[in-house]
Design a protein around this motif. Structure first.
Motif, PDB file in Angstrom:
ATOM      1  N   LEU A 195     -14.135   5.441  12.505  1.00  0.00           N
ATOM      2  CA  LEU A 195     -12.846   5.075  11.911  1.00  0.00           C
ATOM      3  C   LEU A 195     -12.114   6.358  11.533  1.00  0.00           C
ATOM      4  O   LEU A 195     -12.699   7.443  11.510  1.00  0.00           O
ATOM      5  N   THR A 196     -10.845   6.216  11.256  1.00  0.00           N
ATOM      6  CA  THR A 196     -10.103   7.317  10.659  1.00  0.00           C
ATOM      7  C   THR A 196      -9.567   6.840   9.322  1.00  0.00           C
ATOM      8  O   THR A 196      -9.344   5.644   9.111  1.00  0.00           O
ATOM      9  N   THR A 197      -9.384   7.772   8.407  1.00  0.00           N
ATOM     10  CA  THR A 197      -8.835   7.437   7.103  1.00  0.00           C
ATOM     11  C   THR A 197      -7.927   8.578   6.674  1.00  0.00           C
ATOM     12  O   THR A 197      -8.257   9.744   6.899  1.00  0.00           O
ATOM     13  N   ASP A 198      -6.794   8.221   6.108  1.00  0.00           N
ATOM     14  CA  ASP A 198      -5.837   9.244   5.710  1.00  0.00           C
ATOM     15  C   ASP A 198      -6.488  10.200   4.699  1.00  0.00           C
ATOM     16  O   ASP A 198      -7.227   9.771   3.814  1.00  0.00           O
ATOM     17  N   ASN A 199      -6.145  11.487   4.820  1.00  0.00           N
ATOM     18  CA  ASN A 199      -6.745  12.486   3.924  1.00  0.00           C
ATOM     19  C   ASN A 199      -6.472  12.197   2.450  1.00  0.00           C
ATOM     20  O   ASN A 199      -7.222  12.630   1.581  1.00  0.00           O
ATOM     21  N   THR A 200      -5.384  11.478   2.160  1.00  0.00           N
ATOM     22  CA  THR A 200      -5.028  11.222   0.757  1.00  0.00           C
ATOM     23  C   THR A 200      -5.796  10.052   0.143  1.00  0.00           C
ATOM     24  O   THR A 200      -5.748   9.856  -1.074  1.00  0.00           O
ATOM     25  N   ARG A 201      -6.514   9.282   0.927  1.00  0.00           N
ATOM     26  CA  ARG A 201      -7.192   8.083   0.394  1.00  0.00           C
ATOM     27  C   ARG A 201      -8.572   8.459  -0.172  1.00  0.00           C
ATOM     28  O   ARG A 201      -9.615   8.113   0.398  1.00  0.00           O
ATOM     29  N   VAL A 202      -8.541   9.115  -1.306  1.00  0.00           N
ATOM     30  CA  VAL A 202      -9.779   9.665  -1.860  1.00  0.00           C
ATOM     31  C   VAL A 202     -10.780   8.558  -2.225  1.00  0.00           C
ATOM     32  O   VAL A 202     -11.991   8.692  -1.986  1.00  0.00           O
ATOM     33  N   ALA A 224      -7.088  -0.297  10.173  1.00  0.00           N
ATOM     34  CA  ALA A 224      -6.183  -1.206   9.436  1.00  0.00           C
ATOM     35  C   ALA A 224      -6.961  -2.066   8.439  1.00  0.00           C
ATOM     36  O   ALA A 224      -6.866  -3.293   8.438  1.00  0.00           O
ATOM     37  N   VAL A 225      -7.739  -1.393   7.609  1.00  0.00           N
ATOM     38  CA  VAL A 225      -8.609  -2.073   6.635  1.00  0.00           C
ATOM     39  C   VAL A 225      -7.852  -2.237   5.315  1.00  0.00           C
ATOM     40  O   VAL A 225      -7.317  -1.280   4.764  1.00  0.00           O
ATOM     41  N   ARG A 226      -7.817  -3.449   4.819  1.00  0.00           N
ATOM     42  CA  ARG A 226      -7.225  -3.693   3.498  1.00  0.00           C
ATOM     43  C   ARG A 226      -7.983  -4.808   2.794  1.00  0.00           C
ATOM     44  O   ARG A 226      -8.279  -5.843   3.399  1.00  0.00           O
ATOM     45  N   VAL A 227      -8.231  -4.589   1.514  1.00  0.00           N
ATOM     46  CA  VAL A 227      -8.630  -5.671   0.610  1.00  0.00           C
ATOM     47  C   VAL A 227      -7.506  -5.779  -0.414  1.00  0.00           C
ATOM     48  O   VAL A 227      -7.044  -4.753  -0.945  1.00  0.00           O
ATOM     49  N   ALA A 228      -7.023  -6.985  -0.669  1.00  0.00           N
ATOM     50  CA  ALA A 228      -5.927  -7.171  -1.629  1.00  0.00           C
ATOM     51  C   ALA A 228      -6.344  -6.620  -2.989  1.00  0.00           C
ATOM     52  O   ALA A 228      -7.507  -6.720  -3.376  1.00  0.00           O
ATOM     53  N   GLU A 229      -5.377  -6.055  -3.691  1.00  0.00           N
ATOM     54  CA  GLU A 229      -5.685  -5.365  -4.946  1.00  0.00           C
ATOM     55  C   GLU A 229      -6.501  -6.248  -5.901  1.00  0.00           C
ATOM     56  O   GLU A 229      -7.441  -5.784  -6.542  1.00  0.00           O
ATOM     57  N   ARG A 230      -6.160  -7.541  -5.960  1.00  0.00           N
ATOM     58  CA  ARG A 230      -6.830  -8.433  -6.915  1.00  0.00           C
ATOM     59  C   ARG A 230      -8.297  -8.683  -6.562  1.00  0.00           C
ATOM     60  O   ARG A 230      -9.063  -9.199  -7.385  1.00  0.00           O
ATOM     61  N   ALA A 231      -8.692  -8.339  -5.330  1.00  0.00           N
ATOM     62  CA  ALA A 231     -10.066  -8.634  -4.890  1.00  0.00           C
ATOM     63  C   ALA A 231     -10.907  -7.367  -4.715  1.00  0.00           C
ATOM     64  O   ALA A 231     -12.046  -7.432  -4.259  1.00  0.00           O
ATOM     65  N   ARG A 232     -10.363  -6.211  -5.107  1.00  0.00           N
ATOM     66  CA  ARG A 232     -11.087  -4.959  -4.861  1.00  0.00           C
ATOM     67  C   ARG A 232     -12.186  -4.709  -5.894  1.00  0.00           C
ATOM     68  O   ARG A 232     -12.105  -5.190  -7.016  1.00  0.00           O
ATOM     69  N   GLY A 233     -13.134  -3.890  -5.468  1.00  0.00           N
ATOM     70  CA  GLY A 233     -14.123  -3.380  -6.402  1.00  0.00           C
ATOM     71  C   GLY A 233     -15.273  -4.329  -6.706  1.00  0.00           C
ATOM     72  O   GLY A 233     -16.082  -4.038  -7.575  1.00  0.00           O
ATOM     73  N   VAL A 234     -15.370  -5.446  -5.987  1.00  0.00           N
ATOM     74  CA  VAL A 234     -16.484  -6.384  -6.252  1.00  0.00           C
ATOM     75  C   VAL A 234     -17.440  -6.494  -5.067  1.00  0.00           C
ATOM     76  O   VAL A 234     -18.386  -7.279  -5.111  1.00  0.00           O
ATOM     77  N   GLY A 235     -17.199  -5.715  -4.018  1.00  0.00           N
ATOM     78  CA  GLY A 235     -18.130  -5.719  -2.896  1.00  0.00           C
ATOM     79  C   GLY A 235     -17.616  -6.387  -1.632  1.00  0.00           C
ATOM     80  O   GLY A 235     -18.325  -6.436  -0.625  1.00  0.00           O
ATOM     81  N   LEU A 236     -16.378  -6.873  -1.665  1.00  0.00           N
ATOM     82  CA  LEU A 236     -15.864  -7.571  -0.489  1.00  0.00           C
ATOM     83  C   LEU A 236     -15.700  -6.614   0.697  1.00  0.00           C
ATOM     84  O   LEU A 236     -16.092  -6.926   1.829  1.00  0.00           O
ATOM     85  N   ASP A 266       5.651   2.609   3.885  1.00  0.00           N
ATOM     86  CA  ASP A 266       6.563   3.446   4.680  1.00  0.00           C
ATOM     87  C   ASP A 266       6.489   3.154   6.168  1.00  0.00           C
ATOM     88  O   ASP A 266       7.345   3.566   6.940  1.00  0.00           O
ATOM     89  N   ARG A 267       5.411   2.485   6.564  1.00  0.00           N
ATOM     90  CA  ARG A 267       5.197   2.270   8.007  1.00  0.00           C
ATOM     91  C   ARG A 267       5.643   0.884   8.446  1.00  0.00           C
ATOM     92  O   ARG A 267       5.456   0.497   9.594  1.00  0.00           O
ATOM     93  N   HIS A 268       6.233   0.128   7.523  1.00  0.00           N
ATOM     94  CA  HIS A 268       6.603  -1.256   7.774  1.00  0.00           C
ATOM     95  C   HIS A 268       7.925  -1.330   8.554  1.00  0.00           C
ATOM     96  O   HIS A 268       8.819  -0.533   8.323  1.00  0.00           O
ATOM     97  N   VAL A 269       8.057  -2.296   9.487  1.00  0.00           N
ATOM     98  CA  VAL A 269       9.360  -2.549  10.122  1.00  0.00           C
ATOM     99  C   VAL A 269       9.754  -3.995   9.831  1.00  0.00           C
ATOM    100  O   VAL A 269       8.895  -4.866   9.686  1.00  0.00           O
ATOM    101  N   ASP A 270      11.053  -4.217   9.725  1.00  0.00           N
ATOM    102  CA  ASP A 270      11.536  -5.540   9.311  1.00  0.00           C
ATOM    103  C   ASP A 270      11.884  -6.368  10.547  1.00  0.00           C
ATOM    104  O   ASP A 270      13.042  -6.703  10.769  1.00  0.00           O
ATOM    105  N   ASP A 271      10.891  -6.674  11.362  1.00  0.00           N
ATOM    106  CA  ASP A 271      11.143  -7.416  12.595  1.00  0.00           C
ATOM    107  C   ASP A 271       9.893  -8.231  12.949  1.00  0.00           C
ATOM    108  O   ASP A 271       8.910  -7.701  13.476  1.00  0.00           O
ATOM    109  N   ASP A 279       0.867  -1.176   0.000  1.00  0.00           N
ATOM    110  CA  ASP A 279       0.000   0.000   0.000  1.00  0.00           C
ATOM    111  C   ASP A 279       0.906   1.229   0.000  1.00  0.00           C
ATOM    112  O   ASP A 279       1.947   1.226   0.679  1.00  0.00           O
ATOM    113  N   PRO A 280       0.569   2.275  -0.728  1.00  0.00           N
ATOM    114  CA  PRO A 280       1.456   3.445  -0.790  1.00  0.00           C
ATOM    115  C   PRO A 280       1.761   4.037   0.593  1.00  0.00           C
ATOM    116  O   PRO A 280       2.881   4.490   0.836  1.00  0.00           O
TER     117      PRO A 280
END
Ligand SMILES: CC(C)(COP(=O)(O)OP(=O)(O)OC[C@H]1O[C@@H](n2cnc3c(N)ncnc32)[C@H](O)[C@@H]1OP(=O)(O)O)[C@@H](O)C(=O)NCCC(=O)NCCS
Length: 168
Positions: free
Chosen positions: A139-146, A105-117, A47-52, A42-43
């Motif tokens: 909920l909160t959502t980043d201002n850039t997630r139009v 922390a809501v995510r739908v994988a890119e391949r499954a988006r847009g069908v109502g999941l 940036d928020r990922h840690v390798d641990d 996710d864009p």
């Protein structure tokens, strides 16, 4: 959405979307690496990922031991992890001692988006809250997630408050 739940949260819920059967259930420790990958794909999340891995497993243990938390994983009919969200019950004294349900922390994988999941996941989360006495979802959502803002507006969410954050 059909629901095989029988009072506890241990069983999987079946979500039917576009003729396909997905399952929604409480995340297990072995789901953590795939969940972390989904959140990082996710864009903003990258940036928020840690390798641990231990950091994530410790956080998972905290979530898993808290009865007010439900970290959901959604799998496609082949068992692939295609969705997640964290649903938190927050008891409180305000609004006549109203319990809230916070969805983050809501995510739908890119391949499954847009069908109502995503919409079906939220329908489940709202029902999960209602069954536990919650009177409000937030909920909160980043201002850039139009696109996400459009998604939430369609579900009935209104931008009545400002979400403020402060790094600690
Ligand atoms: C936002 C999200 C959870 C919605 O899940 P979904 O399964 O795609 O949602 P649905 O199919 O039920 O609804 C589709 C709506 O979601 C929104 N949407 C957001 N991003 C989208 C995307 N990449 N593809 C398709 N729809 C998207 C649109 O409003 C879309 O409506 P539209 O068809 O009129 O454009 C999902 O697209 C996602 O994970 N996006 C990336 C991460 C994100 O923004 N998460 C929310 C953090 S607050």
């Amino acid at each position: 959405m059909s629901d095989r739940e029988s009072g506890s949260c241990a069983e999987a819920h079946v979500i039917e979307v576009a003729g396909r059967h997905f399952t929604l259930e409480r995340a297990k420790l072995q789901d953590v690496p795939a969940l972390v990958s989904l959140l990082a794909d996710d864009p903003l999340g990258a940036d928020r990922h840690v390798d641990d891995r231990q950091v994530y497993e410790a956080a998972f243990a905290d979530i898993d031991h808290d009865p007010n938390q439900f970290l959901a994983v959604v799998r496609d009919p082949d068992g692939g992890l295609v969705g997640t969200m964290q649903v938190s019950l927050i008891p409180g004294l305000s609004r006549g001692a109203m319990t809230r349900v916070q969805i983050e922390a809501v995510r739908v994988a890119e391949r499954a988006r847009g069908v109502g999941l995503g919409s079906a996941m939220f329908a489940w989360a709202h029902e999960h809250g209602r069954r536990r006495g919650a009177g409000l979802a937030q909920l909160t959502t980043d201002n850039t997630r139009v696109e996400a803002h459009r998604f939430y507006a369609r579900l009935g969410y209104q931008a009545t408050h400002q979400g403020l954050k402060l790094p600690l």
